[in-house]
Design an enzyme around this catalytic site. Structure first.
Site, PDB file in Angstrom:
ATOM      1  N   ARG A  68       4.615  49.842  86.493  1.00  0.00           N
ATOM      2  CA  ARG A  68       5.037  51.076  85.924  1.00  0.00           C
ATOM      3  C   ARG A  68       5.702  50.924  84.491  1.00  0.00           C
ATOM      4  O   ARG A  68       6.290  49.880  84.475  1.00  0.00           O
ATOM      5  CB  ARG A  68       6.022  51.735  86.730  1.00  0.00           C
ATOM      6  CG  ARG A  68       5.654  52.061  88.108  1.00  0.00           C
ATOM      7  CD  ARG A  68       6.840  52.254  89.237  1.00  0.00           C
ATOM      8  NE  ARG A  68       6.359  52.677  90.557  1.00  0.00           N
ATOM      9  CZ  ARG A  68       6.127  51.491  91.621  1.00  0.00           C
ATOM     10  NH1 ARG A  68       6.608  50.388  91.298  1.00  0.00           N
ATOM     11  NH2 ARG A  68       5.738  51.805  92.937  1.00  0.00           N
ATOM     12  N   LYS A  81      10.784  49.389  92.277  1.00  0.00           N
ATOM     13  CA  LYS A  81      11.790  50.312  92.879  1.00  0.00           C
ATOM     14  C   LYS A  81      12.910  49.907  94.022  1.00  0.00           C
ATOM     15  O   LYS A  81      12.367  48.857  94.743  1.00  0.00           O
ATOM     16  CB  LYS A  81      11.071  51.596  93.611  1.00  0.00           C
ATOM     17  CG  LYS A  81      10.144  52.458  92.604  1.00  0.00           C
ATOM     18  CD  LYS A  81       9.702  53.558  93.249  1.00  0.00           C
ATOM     19  CE  LYS A  81       8.948  54.490  92.451  1.00  0.00           C
ATOM     20  NZ  LYS A  81       8.213  55.840  93.084  1.00  0.00           N
ATOM     21  N   HIS A 127       1.196  56.473  82.801  1.00  0.00           N
ATOM     22  CA  HIS A 127       0.630  56.132  84.236  1.00  0.00           C
ATOM     23  C   HIS A 127      -0.777  56.062  84.226  1.00  0.00           C
ATOM     24  O   HIS A 127      -1.108  55.406  85.279  1.00  0.00           O
ATOM     25  CB  HIS A 127       1.374  57.187  85.220  1.00  0.00           C
ATOM     26  CG  HIS A 127       2.130  56.519  86.402  1.00  0.00           C
ATOM     27  ND1 HIS A 127       3.223  55.732  86.213  1.00  0.00           N
ATOM     28  CD2 HIS A 127       1.894  56.902  87.724  1.00  0.00           C
ATOM     29  CE1 HIS A 127       3.876  55.466  87.350  1.00  0.00           C
ATOM     30  NE2 HIS A 127       3.066  56.082  88.371  1.00  0.00           N
ATOM     31  N   ARG A 166      -1.829  52.603  84.587  1.00  0.00           N
ATOM     32  CA  ARG A 166      -1.665  52.170  85.973  1.00  0.00           C
ATOM     33  C   ARG A 166      -2.711  52.593  86.735  1.00  0.00           C
ATOM     34  O   ARG A 166      -3.224  51.932  87.715  1.00  0.00           O
ATOM     35  CB  ARG A 166      -0.316  52.631  86.684  1.00  0.00           C
ATOM     36  CG  ARG A 166       0.237  52.023  87.793  1.00  0.00           C
ATOM     37  CD  ARG A 166       1.395  52.680  88.148  1.00  0.00           C
ATOM     38  NE  ARG A 166       1.919  52.729  89.488  1.00  0.00           N
ATOM     39  CZ  ARG A 166       2.505  51.477  90.154  1.00  0.00           C
ATOM     40  NH1 ARG A 166       2.308  50.494  89.579  1.00  0.00           N
ATOM     41  NH2 ARG A 166       2.784  51.538  91.458  1.00  0.00           N
ATOM     42  N   HIS A 190       3.362  49.246  96.203  1.00  0.00           N
ATOM     43  CA  HIS A 190       3.502  50.344  97.163  1.00  0.00           C
ATOM     44  C   HIS A 190       4.094  49.993  98.479  1.00  0.00           C
ATOM     45  O   HIS A 190       3.549  49.061  98.944  1.00  0.00           O
ATOM     46  CB  HIS A 190       1.892  51.092  97.213  1.00  0.00           C
ATOM     47  CG  HIS A 190       1.710  51.887  96.208  1.00  0.00           C
ATOM     48  ND1 HIS A 190       0.423  52.123  95.881  1.00  0.00           N
ATOM     49  CD2 HIS A 190       2.389  52.415  95.076  1.00  0.00           C
ATOM     50  CE1 HIS A 190       0.168  52.817  94.674  1.00  0.00           C
ATOM     51  NE2 HIS A 190       1.268  53.105  94.037  1.00  0.00           N
ATOM     52  N   TYR A 230      -6.579  55.862  95.291  1.00  0.00           N
ATOM     53  CA  TYR A 230      -7.520  55.242  94.231  1.00  0.00           C
ATOM     54  C   TYR A 230      -9.035  55.059  95.083  1.00  0.00           C
ATOM     55  O   TYR A 230      -9.994  54.905  94.372  1.00  0.00           O
ATOM     56  CB  TYR A 230      -6.962  53.903  94.035  1.00  0.00           C
ATOM     57  CG  TYR A 230      -5.773  54.070  92.917  1.00  0.00           C
ATOM     58  CD1 TYR A 230      -5.622  54.880  91.921  1.00  0.00           C
ATOM     59  CD2 TYR A 230      -4.352  53.872  93.817  1.00  0.00           C
ATOM     60  CE1 TYR A 230      -4.435  55.301  91.390  1.00  0.00           C
ATOM     61  CE2 TYR A 230      -3.322  54.090  93.010  1.00  0.00           C
ATOM     62  CZ  TYR A 230      -3.520  54.608  91.652  1.00  0.00           C
ATOM     63  OH  TYR A 230      -2.236  54.941  91.264  1.00  0.00           O
TER      64      TYR A 230
END
Length: 295
Positions: free
Chosen positions: A146, A170, A241, A244, A267, A276
């Protein structure tokens, strides 16, 4: 009432370790909800009824808010009332069993490998800022990280010898992501020849610096990306993004394992990564439709 909202944000920060962006999102959503309640004459959280939240749902829809925005707002409200119930500030949760609008599943926009090549070759690497831009774009596409993760990188996070980069995602979760040869070359070139020209303070740890010698901001990177996208005439909306999404899709198209892609993207849930796989199937279908004589 606003004080309680800030107590909730503090709880999310300390107890759950959420990122600054997520905390800001919660705060924004709850402030909007609080403003609506004030207009309804509500002065205490104990006064909030299910009907107030339903009215807020209708209010957002009438304002033309996207389904995803409405869903996120209601999720914020629901989490907040769970906190109030947990802390004994309310005796009943008015947000229980709320129906939120169904979201349209939009497949993310991606670039073709050819468009990525064009984009990554745009920076003028004879210029020290161009070397920086080249290194940033190469790292972003090589790792799928990110933008917030990219700009938070420090020099010490790059292991050029072994071809790895330490990424803090995150909730401050760390992951190690491999770097490709092109990215290693560009980053090494930037660190040795360009970063010293941008650096004003010898103790500055940030990897990517702006012209003031400080850590580059999200807005700063966005302007850089937009400039190069316009140069090659990309008509679709391109965001940080996009690289990404392109990274993940291109890996899966070339046979990468879904779990490996999940790990590289950071993730926590594989269902997030599975979007995806839908994208690669759609691209195959498009190719078939354009290429097969009896499609």
């Amino acid at each position: 009432m606003e004080k309680t909202v800030h107590e909730f944000i503090y709880y999310l920060n300390v107890e759950r370790g959420l990122s600054e962006n997520t905390l800001n999102s919660y705060l924004r959503d709850l402030k909007n909800f609080l403003e609506f309640l004030n207009q309804q004459g509500v002065t205490k959280w104990q006064e909030v009824k299910r009907t107030h939240i339903m009215k807020y749902l209708i209010f957002m829809k009438e304002k033309g808010k996207a389904s995803a925005t409405v869903t996120r707002n209601i999720a914020s409200v629901r989490s907040f009332f769970q906190f109030l119930l947990q802390e004994g500030m309310i005796s009943e949760n008015p947000s229980t069993d709320l129906e939120t609008p169904k979201q349209e599943k939009k497949l993310p926009e991606i670039l073709s490998p050819q468009e990525v090549d064009k984009l990554l070759n745009q920076p003028d690497t004879t210029d020290f800022k161009g070397k920086r831009d080249k290194a940033m774009l190469e790292v972003l596409y090589a790792t799928g990280m990110r933008v917030s993760e990219l700009i938070s990188l420090n020099v010490e996070h790059v292991d050029s010898n072994n071809g790895y980069i330490l990424c803090k995602g995150k909730g401050d979760k760390e992951r190690i992501v491999p770097l490709g040869k092109m990215a290693i070359k560009s980053v090494s070139d930037y660190i040795s020849k360009s970063r010293p020209q941008l650096r004003k303070n010898l103790s500055e740890p940030a990897l990517f610096l702006n012209h003031h010698g400080k850590r580059l901001s999200r807005q700063g990177f966005w302007k850089i990306l937009k400039k190069y996208a316009e140069k090659i005439g990309i008509k679709q909306k391109i965001t940080p993004h996009t690289l990404r999404h392109s990274f993940a899709t291109h890996l899966l198209e070339n046979g990468a394992d879904l779990r490996a892609v999940q790990e590289m993207l950071g993730h926590s849930d594989i269902s997030t990564t599975q979007i995806y796989t839908h994208l690669t199937k759609q691209r195959l279908k498009d190719v078939y439709s354009k290429s097969h004589p009896r499609a």
